[in-house]
Design a protein around this motif. Sequence first.
Motif, mmCIF file in Angstrom:
data_model
loop_
_atom_site.group_PDB
_atom_site.id
_atom_site.type_symbol
_atom_site.label_atom_id
_atom_site.label_comp_id
_atom_site.label_asym_id
_atom_site.label_seq_id
_atom_site.Cartn_x
_atom_site.Cartn_y
_atom_site.Cartn_z
ATOM 1 N N THR A 191 -3.743 -8.149 -2.919
ATOM 2 C CA THR A 191 -2.686 -8.222 -1.793
ATOM 3 C C THR A 191 -3.340 -8.650 -0.403
ATOM 4 N N ILE A 225 0.617 -1.157 -0.158
ATOM 5 C CA ILE A 225 0.005 0.009 -0.139
ATOM 6 C C ILE A 225 0.926 1.098 0.025
ATOM 7 N N ARG A 226 1.869 1.318 0.745
ATOM 8 C CA ARG A 226 2.820 2.537 0.955
ATOM 9 C C ARG A 226 3.395 2.738 -0.435
ATOM 10 N N GLN A 263 -3.312 -3.823 -4.718
ATOM 11 C CA GLN A 263 -3.459 -3.645 -3.237
ATOM 12 C C GLN A 263 -4.393 -4.531 -2.563
ATOM 13 N N TRP A 264 -5.960 -4.239 -3.362
ATOM 14 C CA TRP A 264 -6.794 -5.051 -2.781
ATOM 15 C C TRP A 264 -6.320 -6.552 -2.891
ATOM 16 N N ARG A 322 2.380 2.373 -3.105
ATOM 17 C CA ARG A 322 1.262 3.003 -4.253
ATOM 18 C C ARG A 322 1.004 2.070 -5.393
ATOM 19 N N GLN A 323 1.033 0.777 -5.208
ATOM 20 C CA GLN A 323 0.804 0.063 -6.446
ATOM 21 C C GLN A 323 -0.657 0.172 -6.890
ATOM 22 N N ARG A 324 -1.096 -0.357 -8.106
ATOM 23 C CA ARG A 324 -2.440 -0.133 -8.534
ATOM 24 C C ARG A 324 -3.258 -0.730 -7.760
ATOM 25 N N PRO A 325 -4.610 -0.061 -7.670
ATOM 26 C CA PRO A 325 -5.478 -0.406 -6.492
ATOM 27 C C PRO A 325 -5.690 -1.788 -6.593
ATOM 28 N N TRP A 326 -5.956 -2.437 -7.857
ATOM 29 C CA TRP A 326 -6.445 -3.907 -7.904
ATOM 30 C C TRP A 326 -5.288 -4.849 -7.341
#
Length: 249
Positions: free
Chosen positions: A168, A156-157, A165-166, A159-163
């Motif tokens: 993971t 999250i830190r 992050q979710w 700033r990977q792509r939102p999908w």
Amino acid sequence: MDKNEKIAGLAFLLLLGGLGIAALFIVLFAELAEEVMDKEFGLFDRAIIALMEAGSSETLDNVMFIFTEMGSVWFLTLSSVIILAVLGFQMKDKWGMLFFVIAVGGGSLLTLLLKHLYVRERPSINAEIDALGYSFPSGHSMGSLVFYGFVMYLVIRTRQRPWIQWVTVVVLSVLIIMIGSSRVYLGAHFPSDVIAGYIAGAIWLLLSLIALEWIQWHSRSPVPPVHALRKLLGPLYRAVRTKLPFFSD
């Protein structure tokens, strides 16, 4: 109040909120530990263990063994070396490396301390699944929450792509739950040991991440945190003094 001061003030409030949550978890752990030592969780533990025994099978035995290995000392140690290599060589994040070691290594030491403090015997002893020593709290549960929780934070830190992050967060959260469940299924821990491990792990992870964020903030932000918080809360304080006369000097 400029934008930097506002952002810094809100960030400081978030850090204080994190400390508040950690404090609540500490109280929760203390209450749980007291009840476990007073043997008030016996019925709960026996019910969950009986439920898992009723659904056991050879296939599930093998699946649970895989999950329990993913929370073992050797697996988390090997994975930690990989994470440190990524933090050091790819991300050049010295603070991340330091606090990852503090989180994972310190969490392991805290687990040993708590085990020797409460001295609860295991439901069964089995060296093949790392079921040695004392039972409370579960080291696999605490260690996996700290390690995989820190990995979630890093994803999250950065700033990977939102999908990404979710996916993971969901996958690692399920993995943490399954590691704890495997310890109960394989007879290495009582359910209350696993719950305590999760709570203790959450406390240590929160404190480690708060300290990391604080230091990174100090090293990057041009705005002193206390000054920013004072500027952020100043209008609210003045409004309260205006409406409530007994706050005036």
